[in-house]
Enzyme design. Structure first.
Site, short mmCIF file in Angstrom:
data_model
loop_
_atom_site.label_atom_id
_atom_site.label_comp_id
_atom_site.label_asym_id
_atom_site.label_seq_id
_atom_site.Cartn_x
_atom_site.Cartn_y
_atom_site.Cartn_z
N GLY A 120 -29.34 -1.95 -11.02
CA GLY A 120 -27.94 -1.53 -11.15
C GLY A 120 -27.11 -2.60 -11.82
O GLY A 120 -27.10 -3.75 -11.37
N ALA A 145 -15.07 -2.29 -5.37
CA ALA A 145 -15.48 -3.27 -6.37
C ALA A 145 -15.20 -4.68 -5.84
O ALA A 145 -15.99 -5.61 -6.07
CB ALA A 145 -14.73 -3.03 -7.67
N GLU A 153 -4.56 7.62 -7.13
CA GLU A 153 -4.26 7.06 -8.45
C GLU A 153 -4.44 8.12 -9.53
O GLU A 153 -3.67 8.19 -10.49
CB GLU A 153 -5.16 5.85 -8.71
N GLY A 203 -23.77 -2.51 -12.18
CA GLY A 203 -22.37 -2.28 -11.83
C GLY A 203 -21.74 -3.57 -11.34
O GLY A 203 -22.19 -4.68 -11.68
N PHE A 204 -20.70 -3.44 -10.51
CA PHE A 204 -19.98 -4.63 -10.04
C PHE A 204 -20.90 -5.58 -9.27
O PHE A 204 -20.84 -6.78 -9.45
CB PHE A 204 -18.80 -4.21 -9.16
N GLY A 205 -21.76 -5.03 -8.42
CA GLY A 205 -22.65 -5.88 -7.63
C GLY A 205 -23.74 -6.48 -8.50
O GLY A 205 -23.93 -7.70 -8.53
N ASP A 216 -21.94 -0.66 -3.00
CA ASP A 216 -21.77 0.62 -2.29
C ASP A 216 -23.00 1.06 -1.50
O ASP A 216 -22.89 1.91 -0.61
CB ASP A 216 -21.42 1.73 -3.29
C1 LIG Z 1 -12.68 6.35 -10.39
C2 LIG Z 1 -12.96 5.15 -9.53
C3 LIG Z 1 -11.97 4.19 -9.37
C4 LIG Z 1 -12.22 3.08 -8.57
N1 LIG Z 1 -11.23 2.14 -8.44
C5 LIG Z 1 -11.47 1.03 -7.71
C6 LIG Z 1 -10.47 0.01 -7.60
O1 LIG Z 1 -9.39 0.15 -8.17
N2 LIG Z 1 -10.75 -1.08 -6.86
C7 LIG Z 1 -11.96 -1.25 -6.22
O2 LIG Z 1 -12.17 -2.27 -5.55
N3 LIG Z 1 -12.91 -0.30 -6.28
C8 LIG Z 1 -12.71 0.83 -7.02
N4 LIG Z 1 -13.68 1.80 -7.11
C9 LIG Z 1 -14.92 1.63 -6.35
C10 LIG Z 1 -15.91 0.76 -7.13
O3 LIG Z 1 -16.14 1.31 -8.42
C11 LIG Z 1 -17.26 0.70 -6.42
O4 LIG Z 1 -17.07 0.35 -5.08
C12 LIG Z 1 -18.13 -0.34 -7.12
O5 LIG Z 1 -18.41 0.09 -8.44
C13 LIG Z 1 -19.43 -0.56 -6.37
O6 LIG Z 1 -20.21 -1.46 -7.08
P1 LIG Z 1 -21.80 -1.28 -7.10
O7 LIG Z 1 -22.35 -2.43 -7.86
O8 LIG Z 1 -22.30 -1.04 -5.74
O9 LIG Z 1 -22.05 0.09 -7.88
P2 LIG Z 1 -21.66 0.53 -9.35
O10 LIG Z 1 -20.61 -0.35 -9.92
O11 LIG Z 1 -21.39 1.98 -9.27
O12 LIG Z 1 -23.01 0.30 -10.16
C14 LIG Z 1 -24.19 0.99 -9.89
C15 LIG Z 1 -25.04 0.98 -11.15
O13 LIG Z 1 -26.33 1.52 -10.83
C16 LIG Z 1 -26.76 2.35 -11.89
N5 LIG Z 1 -27.72 3.32 -11.35
C17 LIG Z 1 -27.58 4.10 -10.26
N6 LIG Z 1 -28.68 4.84 -10.04
C18 LIG Z 1 -29.54 4.52 -11.04
C19 LIG Z 1 -30.87 4.93 -11.38
N7 LIG Z 1 -31.55 5.82 -10.64
N8 LIG Z 1 -31.44 4.41 -12.47
C20 LIG Z 1 -30.80 3.51 -13.25
N9 LIG Z 1 -29.56 3.06 -12.97
C21 LIG Z 1 -28.93 3.56 -11.89
C22 LIG Z 1 -25.49 2.98 -12.42
O14 LIG Z 1 -25.65 3.40 -13.76
C23 LIG Z 1 -24.47 1.85 -12.26
O15 LIG Z 1 -24.35 1.09 -13.45
C24 LIG Z 1 -13.46 2.92 -7.90
C25 LIG Z 1 -14.45 3.91 -8.07
C26 LIG Z 1 -14.20 5.00 -8.89
C27 LIG Z 1 -15.28 6.05 -9.07
#
Ligand SMILES: Cc1cc2nc3c(=O)[nH]c(=O)nc-3n(C[C@H](O)[C@H](O)[C@H](O)COP(=O)(O)OP(=O)(O)OC[C@H]3O[C@@H](n4cnc5c(N)ncnc54)[C@H](O)[C@@H]3O)c2cc1C
Length: 477
Positions: free
Chosen positions: A54, A364, A217, A56-58, A347
């Site tokens: 992943g 995030a 928002e 994403g943010f993490g 998440d």
């Molecule tokens: C519209 C929206 C607005 C938001 N606004 C805020 C905010 O203002 N402030 C805040 O703190 N939080 C906000 N959030 C929440 C924040 O985006 C999440 O909590 C954060 O992204 C979690 O980080 P993560 O690394 O766990 O997952 P993510 O950032 O979602 O990253 C997960 C990654 O895993 C990849 N992935 C998943 N499954 C697979 C697979 N099977 N194969 C390959 N790749 C895969 C995805 O493509 C993605 O790139 C918002 C969320 C949304 C949807």
């Protein structure tokens, strides 16, 4: 004479600052090389692999911090896997959905880390994870790991009601953002030509389900688009004809934050003309509109579901300790209990807040802090040192409610209206990855503020890349 002295003093201070920075850089490089030598000695076999699932943010922040902290000489390799070759900045997704920013300005290419020889990126769909064999199955082959970081984020949660929720839109990807923008534009086009006043009303009614930060928002941003920009572009439609609803099943919006903060946001939204219905769960959504738990039918063509999230399906299928709702239980060092070398954050993980005894929210802000802490934990463990546990520092809340309107509670300082709105924009601009994206978003905002938002209907393919067919073997191979 005085001016010359001042100039000499300034020049001396400048030279001093540059020399100090060069010396600091040299010291850091020497420290890094020394760490690399020690790590190479500690991990006898070279070529060990830290696999991060992943971007994403993490995941992306963990990868960046590890690539910087682990020298290439250490023998450790960092492999990041994602189905997209970019990191998506979700906090500005609803700006992309409402014509405030160009979608590509919130995407950052992950291969920017590829300059480091010990970094590798695999664009692939993760199908399953075998924790016993220490192997990840990707759509383009297997990948073995020595250390695994699960950072796969979440997907929209329909709470088992998928069959009853026809045609609802979601907001998790740039494809979703473009689909929302197109649906709003189509609704205005059809409203303008609708002969039936009921149909015109249905077209001009926009419903957001879920009163969390995303729903709040989003409804504020749709208000700006539909009442201001569209009002000017569709002179035959009176902005007062546009109906905006926010439906929340709980008795308050922004659950989980200070109730007073939620109440202020609620009042501000209502003053701006958004109909906020509390204690109103959605029973069904179909071609006619929304049926609520109190038996009301809201005729609408545009219903956006932001009512909850659940961990990514790959994690759902993983047999590891979890809390209710499916997030993985992690220890204070973000490790998955019972699985050595396996870590989870963002998440998919449930870090317990020692102050409340409850899991930290999915955000995030939490994921970014966990990523920085996890990189330090991993490096300390590789160096045979005792790491410090992860501690989350809550810095406050910032929620935008539309043009010139926001609520902020940052380190005890409460702001509303224009100052909070400015703070929101400044904060999120500073958090974006990459100067190009920061400049792009700043220009998009300026243009939208001084002229209008972008209301071009974008006919882009919105299929996620993981639906692409698997590569055919080359002829003759
Ligand atoms: C519209 C929206 C607005 C938001 N606004 C805020 C905010 O203002 N402030 C805040 O703190 N939080 C906000 N959030 C929440 C924040 O985006 C999440 O909590 C954060 O992204 C979690 O980080 P993560 O690394 O766990 O997952 P993510 O950032 O979602 O990253 C997960 C990654 O895993 C990849 N992935 C998943 N499954 C697979 C697979 N099977 N194969 C390959 N790749 C895969 C995805 O493509 C993605 O790139 C918002 C969320 C949304 C949807």
């Amino acid at each position: 004479m005085k001016r010359r002295w001042l100039f000499a003093l300034g020049a001396a201070a400048g030279v001093g600052a540059v020399s100090a920075a060069v010396a600091r850089k040299r010291r850091d490089a020497a420290r890094l090389a020394e760490r690399g030598r020690k790590l190479a000695e500690a991990s006898a076999e070279r070529g060990k692999n830290i696999v991060i699932l992943g971007a994403g943010f993490g995941g992306f922040n963990t990868a960046s911090a590890l690539v910087a902290a682990l020298p290439p000489e250490s023998g450790w390799k960092v492999t990041l896997v994602d189905r997209h070759n970019y990191h998506l900045f979700t906090p500005l997704l609803y700006h992309a959905a409402t014509g405030l920013v160009e979608p590509s300005h919130i995407l950052f290419p992950v291969r920017t880390l590829a300059h480091a020889p010990h970094f590798q990126f695999r664009e692939a769909d993760i199908r399953s994870i075998d924790l016993k064999e220490r192997q990840v199955h990707l759509d383009n082959g297997p990948l073995s790991y020595d250390i695994l970081v699960l950072a796969l984020g979440s997907v929209t949660n329909f709470f088992g009601k998928e069959a009853e929720l026809e045609n609802v839109l979601t907001l998790k990807t740039t494809g979703d953002a473009v689909a929302i923008r197109n649906r709003i534009i189509d609704a205005f086009e059809d409203a303008e030509s609708a002969a039936d006043p009921m149909e015109r009303r249905r077209c001009l009614t926009f419903v957001v389900v879920g009163g969390g930060a995303t729903g709040v928002e989003l409804v504020g941003a749709i208000r700006g688009l539909t009442r201001d920009t569209m009002g000017r572009q569709y002179p035959s439609i009176d902005p007062a004809e546009v109906r905006l609803l926010l439906l929340e099943a709980m008795p308050q919006i922004l659950a989980g934050v200070d109730p007073e903060f939620g109440q202020t946001a609620l009042e501000r939204l209502r003053q701006a003309g958004v109909e906020v219905r509390l204690g109103s769960a959605v029973e069904r959504v179909d071609a006619d509109g929304v049926l609520t738990s109190d038996g009301d039918v809201i005729p609408s063509r545009t219903v956006i579901w932001t009512a909850g999230v659940k961990p990514a399906p790959v994690v759902e299928r993983l047999d590891v300790p979890k809390i209710r709702g499916g997030r993985i239980t992690v220890d204070p060092f973000l490790g998955v209990p019972g699985f050595r070398g396996v870590y989870a954050l963002g998440d998919v993980a449930a870090s317990i807040d020692p102050k409340t005894g409850k899991p930290l929210p999915t955000s995030a802000a939490v994921a970014v802090q966990q990523a920085k802490a996890l990189a330090e934990i991993l490096v300390a463990r590789l160096e045979d040192q005792d790491p410090l546990p992860f501690r989350y520092i809550h810095r406050g809340e910032l929620v935008s409610l539309g043009r010139h309107e926001a609520v902020a509670d940052v380190m005890g300082v409460r702001l509303t209206g224009f100052p909070a709105w400015l703070m929101w924009r400044g904060f999120y601009l500073s958090q974006l990855f990459g100067f190009k994206n920061q400049l792009g978003v700043a220009l998009d905002w300026t243009f939208a503020y001084m002229y209008q938002r972008d209301t071009v209907r974008m006919d882009l393919p919105t299929e996620p890349s993981h639906q692409r067919p698997l590569a055919e073997p080359a002829a003759g191979s």
